[in-house]
Design an enzyme around this catalytic site. Structure first.
Site, PDB file in Angstrom:
ATOM      1  N   ASP A 201      42.779  39.989  48.713  1.00  0.00           N
ATOM      2  CA  ASP A 201      42.522  39.319  50.017  1.00  0.00           C
ATOM      3  C   ASP A 201      41.030  39.501  50.480  1.00  0.00           C
ATOM      4  O   ASP A 201      40.472  40.902  50.438  1.00  0.00           O
ATOM      5  CB  ASP A 201      43.217  39.771  51.168  1.00  0.00           C
ATOM      6  CG  ASP A 201      43.417  38.818  52.392  1.00  0.00           C
ATOM      7  OD1 ASP A 201      43.745  37.907  52.084  1.00  0.00           O
ATOM      8  OD2 ASP A 201      42.957  39.230  53.338  1.00  0.00           O
ATOM      9  N   GLU A 269      48.467  45.462  30.696  1.00  0.00           N
ATOM     10  CA  GLU A 269      47.460  44.194  31.051  1.00  0.00           C
ATOM     11  C   GLU A 269      47.371  43.870  32.456  1.00  0.00           C
ATOM     12  O   GLU A 269      47.805  42.774  32.765  1.00  0.00           O
ATOM     13  CB  GLU A 269      47.823  42.970  30.265  1.00  0.00           C
ATOM     14  CG  GLU A 269      47.591  43.269  28.669  1.00  0.00           C
ATOM     15  CD  GLU A 269      47.923  41.863  27.829  1.00  0.00           C
ATOM     16  OE1 GLU A 269      48.839  41.267  28.195  1.00  0.00           O
ATOM     17  OE2 GLU A 269      47.264  41.629  26.789  1.00  0.00           O
TER      18      GLU A 269
END
Ligand code: NOJ
Length: 535
Positions: A201, A269
């Protein structure tokens, strides 16, 4: 050959947990509610879910005011519910992306409470931006909050603290190493709990410069940053180059550190996508340099008109800019901060644009409810909860319209979302837009999304770049058509209000609305519609 990482061309479904599905009848969606609908999500054909914040929060800004980033707010359940959600998602081969909010905490966070108690000059205050008032008693600078009103609030002993958003969201001081240490702890906490990535954010806002300097035109700057304020684009762009609290060089150092942390999890990942509203657009690519984050949102389609020139520019620019850092673009038509695409450009246009975008290289984000073609909810002012509405004295209505809960089933509002009273009212006019009703209708938006995402996986993911066939700079019909080929697929979007002939070869695979006819060996694409052809 090593296969591409999972996120590279993933389709990611954004869930706003409060509005998704309520499992306990309190009128608000929750984590067990999300878990209970994972089969629906999986059947859409997406690869991952991104969950907007569900952490402990007084919920002054829809949970983006985090009071404890390492726990679940009781309104959404508890940590076991989060673990179960992640486990059930993984069981279905869905990855989970958590939303991390590093620019600010809630004023209810223990750090801020401690800072209030500890007083001026304390190390507790150094975790935030506390400053004394000017000698004349005014705020330390003249910046305006992104939600309206001053970006400073005064505490009992006279000092002010900085908040780019609501006064309940004090900005963190990223020059203090304690802040990064705490966030790294939070990242590890959620990775260890099983999440596969993060949406960051206000990723561009962490580092501030010249905090004690006034901006020459704070109101202009505030308007320029606000997409709902009309402004000459040159004026806007010039102002956007002067934001003292966004896109400072220091943010990249933070993400380089975080990248090392993510990479230390190797085979898992772990990925991160930056929410970075920056200007000029080339700056966004800095967030996805090889040693930084994996993706950065491209917000252009949230505001772009349904116009072939505009859309060509957006697509072309995003692909080519990302290519300079060897990254792929991201595409989003809606999110919890912007009007829903069906309301903004029209229902048929929204379907056409979705099908157009699903063919493009890169990652696609779908905001829950977009697949149903939901419009913005029509709300009374008394329903509104967005702090923007209150901080602008109702002048700006805010983002609640996009956050109205999802309609699931039955003929009567709240359409199976909750057995209680939903936190925002769901209009009875959504009767034909429920999941149940759209599943029964082969021509529904939901079927279009499901079919398109399946075809995308089969023919397009990993198919490389696009070749433009029709645009303002290619072909002959670039005012009404936008068309490209990619791999074995040709995508044609007719943006005009009448049917248009095109030369696309191949077999029709899918059309977003209407019927594709053949005439004299040419294909006729219906008005406001997109079609895919397989060579
Ligand atoms: C962006 C989020 O998407 C939005 O909902 C929130 O209000 C601001 N950041 C502040 O956290």
């Amino acid at each position: 050959m090593k296969s591409a990482p999972w996120w590279k061309e993933a389709t990611i479904y954004q869930i706003y947990p409060r509005s998704f599905f309520d499992s306990n009848g309190d009128g608000e969606g929750d984590l067990p509610g999300v878990t209970s609908q994972l089969d629906y999500v999986k059947n859409l054909g997406v690869d991952a879910i991104w969950l907007s914040p569900f952490y402990t929060s007084p919920n002054k800004d829809g949970g983006y005011d985090v009071a404890n980033p390492r726990d679940v707010d009781p309104r959404f359940g508890n940590l076991d519910d989060a673990k179960e959600l992640i486990a059930q998602a993984h069981k279905r081969n869905l990855r989970v992306i958590a939303d991390i909010v590093p620019n600010h905490f809630s004023d209810q966070h223990e750090w801020f409470q401690a800072a209030l108690k500890a007083g001026r000059g304390s190390k507790e205050r150094e975790r935030f931006h506390f400053y004394d008032a000017n000698p004349d008693g005014t705020t330390p600078n003249n910046w305006i909050s992104l939600f309206g009103g001053p970006s400073w609030t005064q505490v009992a002993d006279g000092q002010f603290y900085l908040h780019l958003f609501d006064s309940s969201q004090p900005d963190l001081n990223w020059e203090n190493p304690e802040v990064n240490a705490d966030f790294e702890k939070t990242l590890r906490f959620w990775i260890d709990l099983g999440v596969d990535g993060f949406r960051i954010d206000v990723a561009h806002g962490l580092v501030k410069e010249d905090v004690l300097t006034n901006h020459p035109d704070p109101q202009g700057l505030s308007d320029a940053l606000r997409l709902d304020v009309a402004m000459d684009s040159e004026v806007r762009n010039a102002l956007l180059l002067t934001v003292p609290y966004f896109d400072r060089q220091g943010v990249h150092e933070i993400y380089r550190k975080w990248r090392k942390l993510f990479d230390s999890y190797g085979q898992r990942e772990i990925m991160a996508v930056a929410e970075a509203w920056v200007h000029p657009p080339v700056n966004a690519t800095r967030y996805v340099r090889a040693d930084e984050l994996h993706q950065v949102f491209n917000f252009d389609l949230l505001t772009a008109e349904f116009d072939s020139n505009v859309l060509f520019d957006v697509v072309e620019r995003s692909i080519s800019l990302n290519a300079t850092v060897n990254a792929l673009p991201t595409w989003a038509l809606s999110n919890h901060d912007s009007p829903r695409v069906a309301s903004r450009i029209g229902e048929e246009q929204a379907r056409a644009l979705a099908l157009f975008v699903f063919g493009l290289p890169g990652s696609t984000y779908i905001f829950a409810g977009q697949e149903l073609g939901l419009p913005d909810g029509q709300l009374q002012d008394s329903d509104r909860q967005d702090p923007t509405f209150f901080r602008t004295n109702g002048q700006i209505k805010g983002r609640d319209g996009a956050r109205v809960p999802l309609p699931w089933s039955g003929d009567t509002t709240p359409f199976g979302f909750s057995t209680g009273k939903p936190w925002l009212p769901i209009s009875q006019s959504w009767k034909d837009l429920t999941v149940e009703s759209e599943l029964a209708n082969p021509k529904s938006s939901l079927h279009l999304y499901r079919n398109a995402l399946e075809l995308r996986k089969e023919f397009l993911v990993g198919a490389g770049g696009i070749t433009w066939l029709e645009s303002s700079q290619h072909g002959h019909k670039g005012d009404s058509l936008l068309s490209y080929s990619r791999g074995a697929i040709t995508v044609v979007m007719n943006l005009s209000d009448s049917a248009v002939e095109c030369d696309a070869d191949g077999r029709l695979l899918i059309v977003s609305g209407g019927t594709v006819d053949a005439r004299d060996g040419k294909k006729v694409i219906p008005a406001r519609s997109t079609a895919w052809f397989l060579a």
